[in-house]
Write a protein that holds these residues in place. Structure first.
Motif, PDB file in Angstrom:
ATOM      1  N   ASP A  18       0.801  -1.228   0.000  1.00 35.68           N
ATOM      2  CA  ASP A  18       0.000   0.000   0.000  1.00 35.68           C
ATOM      3  C   ASP A  18       0.836   1.282   0.000  1.00 35.68           C
ATOM      4  OD1 ASP A  18      -2.209  -1.620   0.034  1.00 35.68           O
ATOM      5  OD2 ASP A  18      -2.726  -1.233   2.129  1.00 35.68           O
ATOM      6  N   TYR A  19       1.969   1.294   0.693  1.00 34.41           N
ATOM      7  CA  TYR A  19       2.732   2.533   0.861  1.00 34.41           C
ATOM      8  C   TYR A  19       4.066   2.550   0.130  1.00 34.41           C
ATOM      9  CZ  TYR A  19      -0.674   3.638   4.417  1.00 34.41           C
ATOM     10  OH  TYR A  19      -1.840   3.895   5.074  1.00 34.41           O
ATOM     11  N   PHE A  20       4.625   1.392  -0.188  1.00 31.40           N
ATOM     12  CA  PHE A  20       5.953   1.330  -0.788  1.00 31.40           C
ATOM     13  C   PHE A  20       5.970   0.483  -2.059  1.00 31.40           C
ATOM     14  CE2 PHE A  20       6.494   1.839   3.837  1.00 31.40           C
ATOM     15  CZ  PHE A  20       7.157   3.056   3.853  1.00 31.40           C
ATOM     16  N   ALA A  21       4.926   0.556  -2.857  1.00 27.22           N
ATOM     17  CA  ALA A  21       4.802  -0.277  -4.052  1.00 27.22           C
ATOM     18  C   ALA A  21       5.922  -0.031  -5.069  1.00 27.22           C
ATOM     19  CB  ALA A  21       3.448  -0.045  -4.708  1.00 27.22           C
ATOM     20  N   ASP A  22       6.477   1.181  -5.096  1.00 37.14           N
ATOM     21  CA  ASP A  22       7.526   1.515  -6.061  1.00 37.14           C
ATOM     22  C   ASP A  22       8.922   1.096  -5.598  1.00 37.14           C
ATOM     23  OD1 ASP A  22       5.614   2.626  -7.715  1.00 37.14           O
ATOM     24  OD2 ASP A  22       5.941   4.669  -6.974  1.00 37.14           O
ATOM     25  N   TYR A  23       9.031   0.529  -4.400  1.00 36.48           N
ATOM     26  CA  TYR A  23      10.314   0.171  -3.815  1.00 36.48           C
ATOM     27  C   TYR A  23      10.404  -1.336  -3.586  1.00 36.48           C
ATOM     28  CZ  TYR A  23      10.300   5.159  -2.956  1.00 36.48           C
ATOM     29  OH  TYR A  23      10.225   6.513  -3.107  1.00 36.48           O
ATOM     30  N   ASP A  24      11.614  -1.814  -3.382  1.00 35.17           N
ATOM     31  CA  ASP A  24      11.839  -3.230  -3.097  1.00 35.17           C
ATOM     32  C   ASP A  24      11.786  -3.440  -1.588  1.00 35.17           C
ATOM     33  OD1 ASP A  24      12.626  -5.845  -2.985  1.00 35.17           O
ATOM     34  OD2 ASP A  24      14.660  -5.485  -3.700  1.00 35.17           O
ATOM     35  N   SER A  25      10.832  -4.206  -1.118  1.00 33.71           N
ATOM     36  CA  SER A  25      10.723  -4.463   0.327  1.00 33.71           C
ATOM     37  C   SER A  25      11.052  -5.925   0.640  1.00 33.71           C
ATOM     38  CB  SER A  25       9.319  -4.126   0.824  1.00 33.71           C
ATOM     39  OG  SER A  25       8.349  -4.928   0.175  1.00 33.71           O
ATOM     40  N   THR A  26      11.746  -6.623  -0.265  1.00 33.99           N
ATOM     41  CA  THR A  26      12.041  -8.035  -0.055  1.00 33.99           C
ATOM     42  C   THR A  26      13.321  -8.320   0.730  1.00 33.99           C
ATOM     43  OG1 THR A  26      13.081  -8.182  -2.224  1.00 33.99           O
ATOM     44  CG2 THR A  26      10.755  -8.779  -2.083  1.00 33.99           C
ATOM     45  N   PRO A  27      14.324  -7.412   0.774  1.00 35.45           N
ATOM     46  CA  PRO A  27      15.543  -7.747   1.515  1.00 35.45           C
ATOM     47  C   PRO A  27      15.264  -7.961   2.997  1.00 35.45           C
ATOM     48  CG  PRO A  27      15.905  -5.775   0.193  1.00 35.45           C
ATOM     49  CD  PRO A  27      14.449  -6.087   0.138  1.00 35.45           C
ATOM     50  N   ILE A  28      15.963  -8.926   3.573  1.00 32.44           N
ATOM     51  CA  ILE A  28      15.911  -9.142   5.016  1.00 32.44           C
ATOM     52  C   ILE A  28      17.320  -8.887   5.524  1.00 32.44           C
ATOM     53  CG2 ILE A  28      15.541 -10.827   6.844  1.00 32.44           C
ATOM     54  CD1 ILE A  28      13.561 -12.225   4.924  1.00 32.44           C
ATOM     55  N   ILE A  29      17.478  -7.856   6.334  1.00 36.02           N
ATOM     56  CA  ILE A  29      18.782  -7.445   6.831  1.00 36.02           C
ATOM     57  C   ILE A  29      18.815  -7.706   8.329  1.00 36.02           C
ATOM     58  CG2 ILE A  29      20.387  -5.537   7.115  1.00 36.02           C
ATOM     59  CD1 ILE A  29      19.058  -4.259   4.640  1.00 36.02           C
ATOM     60  N   GLY A  30      19.553  -8.700   8.730  1.00 39.33           N
ATOM     61  CA  GLY A  30      19.668  -9.020  10.151  1.00 39.33           C
ATOM     62  C   GLY A  30      18.311  -9.288  10.775  1.00 39.33           C
ATOM     63  N   LYS A  31      18.059  -8.643  11.898  1.00 42.01           N
ATOM     64  CA  LYS A  31      16.800  -8.836  12.617  1.00 42.01           C
ATOM     65  C   LYS A  31      15.865  -7.641  12.453  1.00 42.01           C
ATOM     66  CE  LYS A  31      18.225 -12.252  15.812  1.00 42.01           C
ATOM     67  NZ  LYS A  31      17.415 -13.411  15.718  1.00 42.01           N
ATOM     68  N   ILE A  32      16.047  -6.870  11.384  1.00 39.83           N
ATOM     69  CA  ILE A  32      15.169  -5.741  11.099  1.00 39.83           C
ATOM     70  C   ILE A  32      13.867  -6.283  10.527  1.00 39.83           C
ATOM     71  CG2 ILE A  32      14.881  -3.669   9.693  1.00 39.83           C
ATOM     72  CD1 ILE A  32      17.914  -3.322   9.826  1.00 39.83           C
ATOM     73  N   ASP A  33      12.740  -5.816  11.051  1.00 38.60           N
ATOM     74  CA  ASP A  33      11.434  -6.336  10.635  1.00 38.60           C
ATOM     75  C   ASP A  33      11.009  -5.897   9.242  1.00 38.60           C
ATOM     76  OD1 ASP A  33      10.879  -7.854  12.867  1.00 38.60           O
ATOM     77  OD2 ASP A  33       9.884  -6.229  13.916  1.00 38.60           O
ATOM     78  N   PHE A  34      11.419  -4.715   8.822  1.00 40.43           N
ATOM     79  CA  PHE A  34      10.896  -4.163   7.577  1.00 40.43           C
ATOM     80  C   PHE A  34      11.980  -3.332   6.930  1.00 40.43           C
ATOM     81  CE2 PHE A  34       8.130  -1.443   4.995  1.00 40.43           C
ATOM     82  CZ  PHE A  34       7.225  -2.364   4.521  1.00 40.43           C
ATOM     83  N   CYS A  35      12.251  -3.563   5.659  1.00 47.70           N
ATOM     84  CA  CYS A  35      13.315  -2.861   4.949  1.00 47.70           C
ATOM     85  C   CYS A  35      12.801  -2.386   3.601  1.00 47.70           C
ATOM     86  CB  CYS A  35      14.489  -3.822   4.756  1.00 47.70           C
ATOM     87  SG  CYS A  35      15.818  -3.144   3.756  1.00 47.70           S
ATOM     88  N   ILE A  36      13.123  -1.150   3.254  1.00 52.02           N
ATOM     89  CA  ILE A  36      12.759  -0.586   1.952  1.00 52.02           C
ATOM     90  C   ILE A  36      14.048  -0.170   1.248  1.00 52.02           C
ATOM     91  CG2 ILE A  36      11.582   1.306   0.762  1.00 52.02           C
ATOM     92  CD1 ILE A  36       9.714  -0.714   2.045  1.00 52.02           C
ATOM     93  N   ALA A  37      14.212  -0.577  -0.001  1.00 59.40           N
ATOM     94  CA  ALA A  37      15.375  -0.196  -0.788  1.00 59.40           C
ATOM     95  C   ALA A  37      14.955   0.850  -1.812  1.00 59.40           C
ATOM     96  CB  ALA A  37      15.972  -1.405  -1.477  1.00 59.40           C
TER      97      ALA A  37
END
Length: 50
Positions: A18-37
């Motif tokens: 809904d809010y970050f459709a234009d960005y990649d939110s698939t990376p998982i970095i350590g124990k961070i719950d949510f990541c936007i590239a």
């Protein structure tokens, strides 16, 4: 409430859609719950990680 009574992973997916459709939110970095590239316009990697 648009995201009432759902599991955490489903909530993260819905917020990403809904809010970050234009960005990649698939990376998982350590124990961070949510990541936007953020997409890069110049050479190098396709995305910068913040």
């Amino acid at each position: 409430m648009p995201y009432g009574n759902i599991q955490e992973e489903e909530l993260k997916n819905k917020v990403a859609h809904d809010y970050f459709a234009d960005y990649d939110s698939t990376p998982i970095i350590g124990k961070i719950d949510f990541c936007i590239a953020i997409p890069k316009s110049e050479g190098g990697k396709l995305f910068d990680e913040i």
